[in-house]
Structure formats: C-alpha cells, structure tokens
Design an enzyme around this catalytic site. Structure first.
Site, PDB file in Angstrom:
ATOM      1  N   GLU A  81     -28.443 -25.313  24.642  1.00 60.38           N
ATOM      2  CA  GLU A  81     -28.148 -24.104  25.417  1.00 60.38           C
ATOM      3  C   GLU A  81     -27.494 -24.457  26.749  1.00 60.38           C
ATOM      4  O   GLU A  81     -26.597 -23.758  27.211  1.00 60.38           O
ATOM      5  CB  GLU A  81     -29.392 -23.256  25.651  1.00 60.38           C
ATOM      6  CG  GLU A  81     -29.039 -21.987  26.398  1.00 60.38           C
ATOM      7  CD  GLU A  81     -29.997 -20.833  26.197  1.00 60.38           C
ATOM      8  OE1 GLU A  81     -29.768 -19.796  26.831  1.00 60.38           O
ATOM      9  OE2 GLU A  81     -30.964 -20.971  25.423  1.00 60.38           O
ATOM     10  N   SER A  82     -27.921 -25.550  27.354  1.00 65.07           N
ATOM     11  CA  SER A  82     -27.311 -25.971  28.625  1.00 65.07           C
ATOM     12  C   SER A  82     -25.837 -26.279  28.454  1.00 65.07           C
ATOM     13  O   SER A  82     -24.999 -25.810  29.225  1.00 65.07           O
ATOM     14  CB  SER A  82     -28.043 -27.197  29.178  1.00 65.07           C
ATOM     15  OG  SER A  82     -29.368 -26.888  29.504  1.00 65.07           O
TER      16      SER A  82
END
Length: 138
Positions: free
Chosen positions: A60-61
């Site tokens: 997700e980062s």
C-alpha cells in the site's frame, strides 16, 4: 536528477510507517515505482517469517506513493480505498521489493498491480490497490 528525486521522496517518509518499517523507494519510471523493505524480526510473525500485514503495508505504501507522485499535490490528495493481497511464498531474511505498476491511471481513480519479490526475484505476494484522487478544499 533521478537520485535527487529519490532522495526527496525518501525524506518525505520521515516519521511515518514507511520509516518505521525501513521502507525505501529505490526506483521509478513513467508507469512504476519500486520500494524495498528489509526482512528482519521487526516484520516477522511469531514463527519467524515475513508477516503478511507488513507485506501489505509495503504494497500500500508503494502503490499510494506512486499515485501521489503522479498527482498535482497542490490541488489534490490521494487515498487508498481498497487493497487485496495473495501471499505465495514465505521469506525469513534479506529484502523484499514491491513494484507498483499502473493498470489504470484515471483522473479520479487509479488501479495498481503490485508484485512483491525477494532478493532472488521469487514472487512473494501479488497485490492490487485502488486509490482515489480528490480535490483539496480550503
């Protein structure tokens, strides 16, 4: 120039989850972004392998960051709205690399394919991330 952009991107991660997990952005191009994360006991589950949640945090980062760097951040902000992950293989040590590639780069929504691999380029996880770009209000 690329080294300076990477330096600025990584400095933006100070005091965030990315810094806590030692996630570093290592490469980017027109349609992708790559980050790496060391696999150490700090990201292990109790039986000594990479925790799926840490893998998803990496995915997700890198995906959200990819959407962010291709957005006019003076006018808009990006948020993740859905992520899914399939974990294929376990890792105990070394590094994992997440490569986020755009499947759809729309004005409002983006869809990214994120492949997580180990130091030997073995596939560890496959993730899909949807992000949304919304206008900033005063």
């Amino acid at each position: 120039m690329k080294a300076e952009v990477l330096k600025q991107a990584n400095s933006a991660c100070k005091n965030t989850l990315m810094e806590t997990l030692h996630i570093e952005i290592v490469d980017f191009g027109d349609n992708f972004l790559i980050a790496k994360m060391p696999v150490t006991p700090r990201v292990h589950q109790p039986d000594g392998v990479l925790h799926g949640g840490a893998t998803v945090a990496l995915a997700e980062s890198v995906g959200s960051f990819a959407s962010h760097i291709f957005t006019d951040v003076d006018k808009y902000f990006v948020r993740g709205i859905e992520i899914s992950a399939n974990h294929i293989k376990s890792v105990k040590t070394g590094n994992v690399y997440a490569k986020a590639t755009f499947l759809h780069k729309g004005r409002t929504t983006q869809l990214l394919d994120i492949k997580v691999t180990d130091d030997d380029d073995n596939l560890i996880s496959i993730c899909k991330l949807s992000t949304i770009t919304l206008p900033k209000t005063s």
